[in-house]
Enzyme design. Structure first.
Site, PDB file in Angstrom:
ATOM      1  N   ASP A  80       8.589  71.168 -62.859  1.00 31.40           N
ATOM      2  CA  ASP A  80       8.416  70.896 -61.435  1.00 31.40           C
ATOM      3  C   ASP A  80       7.828  69.499 -61.308  1.00 31.40           C
ATOM      4  OD1 ASP A  80       8.019  73.133 -58.842  1.00 31.40           O
ATOM      5  OD2 ASP A  80       7.436  71.038 -58.587  1.00 31.40           O
ATOM      6  N   PRO A 103      15.241  75.103 -47.757  1.00 31.99           N
ATOM      7  CA  PRO A 103      14.805  75.568 -46.422  1.00 31.99           C
ATOM      8  C   PRO A 103      15.752  75.127 -45.314  1.00 31.99           C
ATOM      9  CG  PRO A 103      13.495  73.684 -47.128  1.00 31.99           C
ATOM     10  CD  PRO A 103      14.393  74.021 -48.273  1.00 31.99           C
ATOM     11  N   THR A 104      15.607  75.764 -44.160  1.00 29.31           N
ATOM     12  CA  THR A 104      16.430  75.356 -43.017  1.00 29.31           C
ATOM     13  C   THR A 104      16.033  73.936 -42.594  1.00 29.31           C
ATOM     14  OG1 THR A 104      16.452  77.667 -42.329  1.00 29.31           O
ATOM     15  CG2 THR A 104      17.123  76.050 -40.684  1.00 29.31           C
ATOM     16  N   GLU A 152      20.635  84.714 -57.287  1.00 35.31           N
ATOM     17  CA  GLU A 152      19.622  85.693 -57.677  1.00 35.31           C
ATOM     18  C   GLU A 152      19.502  86.769 -56.589  1.00 35.31           C
ATOM     19  OE1 GLU A 152      17.943  85.825 -60.684  1.00 35.31           O
ATOM     20  OE2 GLU A 152      17.795  87.731 -59.643  1.00 35.31           O
ATOM     21  N   LYS A 195      26.250  85.724 -52.043  1.00 33.46           N
ATOM     22  CA  LYS A 195      24.793  85.739 -51.910  1.00 33.46           C
ATOM     23  C   LYS A 195      24.391  85.726 -50.430  1.00 33.46           C
ATOM     24  CE  LYS A 195      20.462  85.257 -52.394  1.00 33.46           C
ATOM     25  NZ  LYS A 195      19.531  86.180 -52.960  1.00 33.46           N
ATOM     26  N   GLY A 233      10.174  93.887 -37.801  1.00 34.66           N
ATOM     27  CA  GLY A 233      11.150  92.804 -37.995  1.00 34.66           C
ATOM     28  C   GLY A 233      11.052  92.275 -39.403  1.00 34.66           C
ATOM     29  N   CYS A 276      14.108  84.361 -46.978  1.00 34.80           N
ATOM     30  CA  CYS A 276      15.551  84.384 -47.239  1.00 34.80           C
ATOM     31  C   CYS A 276      16.429  84.807 -46.069  1.00 34.80           C
ATOM     32  CB  CYS A 276      15.834  85.308 -48.414  1.00 34.80           C
ATOM     33  SG  CYS A 276      14.835  84.897 -49.837  1.00 34.80           S
ATOM     34  N   LYS A 335      16.874  82.362 -43.059  1.00 39.32           N
ATOM     35  CA  LYS A 335      17.471  81.099 -43.520  1.00 39.32           C
ATOM     36  C   LYS A 335      18.944  81.303 -43.880  1.00 39.32           C
ATOM     37  CE  LYS A 335      16.527  80.027 -47.850  1.00 39.32           C
ATOM     38  NZ  LYS A 335      17.607  79.808 -48.801  1.00 39.32           N
TER      39      LYS A 335
END
Ligand code: UGA
Length: 453
Positions: A17, A76-77, A149, A204, A255, A260, A263
């Site tokens: 990373d 991310p969005t 995944e 996916k 909710g 995931c 998005k």
């Protein structure tokens, strides 16, 4: 990666990373400081770290030594620019691909593990190919595979140990067999599905969209149960026993949250619109509208039970993570419910067994005890449940942690201000335990059950 390292001791697995602080945390001698709480993960890291599982911020060097690279960065969005609010931001995927293009040596298999829009593999391939065409790089070659995944947080290790399927998309059979060979160390080959790249990427998004759709469907019915006197658990059982429908993912709640579902549906909506399929886009977007409505519905019900105002009311929120057995709070319904209550003037006391005060502060966007000017609402954090409920007018159970089951409701009732309410949004509480305690109970999706003592 920890599960792969565990099953393949001869393979050296290195997680890299660019954020060296994150890597330091993964290398922390105190395993309680690992950045992610996930049942079973700490034990695996303890067993494998510095044997065949390594954590490093020397990204360039590790890329140069790798035969296979999993791109597992977040997508991310997008918040701004073309497709803002819908499309996935691929900047991390792209910068990872550029690094792989620059530093890899020999033949490298690149596996797209991040959840991505359909045809992202094309982008990765283009970036990688551009590096092989520059004059002195002729010994470099790449093969791009998609292997999304399907694990869920909280059960990640279990899901990886015994997955329903592993999906591998691509066209280079040699590389596909190498990746498949890793999974075949503990998963039967029949469970490994081989598709083309685009089917793999789309599967996916589709799997998550279908799962989210089930939750919105059952949540829609929960509102109808409350209106008609039906009971949501009875309806879930009745429909779930139909083998064509199946009984999983039929629990009504406040909710869906998590990083995931929202998005990926936004992504699907964007993709559909891009191809001019507006009806398809509208269909899937409705799953999200229903989800937002369900969260708002809960705050409204609560406020209405207090005759339209929660100003100066003290309300305890039990649970802040988006589901139990994780400390992940992304898109958690607790965020929306807490904000609604604070903005309506309530003092919200938050308890969660795994989420820190700092994280809550980040999600809500304001500090603990900071009074919101317009409403005078505020929030505080209390790590002790009995302390958290003291002097409150209502308790809202938002996350189904085990800690919130079998509580001594009589003792809790004694600590609360009357009239006191319990709002159980995850149907976690046995109503018999509430009876006779002087508490009023509201449970999501139950028409006749909710009672006032
Ligand atoms: C989800 C999928 O389940 C995984 O298969 C997928 O790999 C993952 O997203 C991903 O794309 O990375 P996750 O978000 O970790 O996994 O958690 P889920 O168990 O799916 O729960 C999502 C939300 O739905 C939670 O807020 C949960 O409380 C809610 N939920 C789930 C319900 O409200 N009712 C249910 O019956 C099930």
């Amino acid at each position: 990666m920890a599960v792969i390292a565990n099953h393949c001791p001869e393979i050296k697995v290195t997680l890299v990373d660019i954020d060296s602080k994150k890597i330091d945390a993964w290398n922390d001698p105190n395993l309680d400081n690992l950045p992610i709480y996930e049942p079973g993960l700490k034990e695996l890291v303890f067993k494998l770290r510095n044997k065949n599982l390594f954590f490093s911020s020397n990204v360039d060097l590790e890329i140069s030594q790798a035969d296979m690279i999993f791109i597992s960065v977040n997508t991310p969005t997008k918040l701004s620019g073309e497709g803002a609010g819908y499309a996935s931001d691929l900047k991390w995927v792209e910068s990872s691909a550029r690094k792989v293009a620059k530093f890899s040596k020999g033949h490298t298999i690149v596996v797209e593990k991040s959840t991505v829009p359909v045809r992202t593999a094309e982008l990765i391939e283009k970036i990688l190919r551009s590096s092989t065409t520059s004059s002195n790089e002729s010994s470099k070659s790449f093969s791009v595979l998609s292997s999304p995944e399907f694990l869920a947080e909280g059960t990640a290790i279990r899901d990886l140990e015994a997955p329903d399927r592993v999906l591998i998309g691509g066209q280079d059979f040699e590389s596909i067999n190498i990746l498949s060979g890793i999974y075949e160390r503990w998963i039967k080959r029949e469970k490994i599905l081989f598709t083309n790249l685009w089917s793999s990427e789309l599967s996916k998004l589709t799997a998550n969209a279908f799962l989210a759709q089930r939750i919105s469907s059952i949540n829609a019915i929960s509102a109808l149960c409350e209106a008609t006197g039906a009971e949501i658990n009875e309806v879930s059982l009745a429909i779930g026993t139909d083998s064509r429908i199946g009984n999983k993912f039929l629990s009504a709640g406040p909710g869906f949250g998590g990083s995931c579902f929202q998005k990926d549906i936004l992504n699907l909506v964007y993709l559909s619109k891009y191809y001019g399929l507006n009806e398809v886009a509208n269909y899937w977007e409705q799953v999200l509208f229903l989800n937002i409505w369900q969260k708002k519905r809960i705050s409204s019900i609560l406020i209405n039970r207090f005759f339209g105002t929660v100003t100066s009311k003290k309300i305890c929120l039990l649970g802040f993570s988006f589901k139990p057995f994780t400390n992940d709070t992304r898109e958690s319904s607790s965020i929306s419910i807490a904000k609604d209550l604070i903005e309506n003037g309530a003092h919200v006391v938050i308890n969660d067994p795994q989420v820190s005060k700092k994280q809550i502060s980040r999600e809500l966007g304001y500090q603990e005890e900071k009074i919101l000017d317009q409403s005078e609402g505020l929030w505080t954090f209390s790590p002790d449940i009995m302390e958290a409920v003291k002097g409150t007018d209502a308790i809202v159970v938002v996350t189904g942690w085990n800690e919130y089951q079998n509580l001594n409701w009589q003792n809790i009732s004694n600590l609360m201000r009357k009239p006191a309410w319990i709002f159980d949004t995850v149907n976690h509480i046995d109503k018999e335990e509430i009876k006779g305690t002087g508490l009023n109970l509201w449970q999501l999706g139950f028409g006749n059950r909710n009672f006032d003592n």
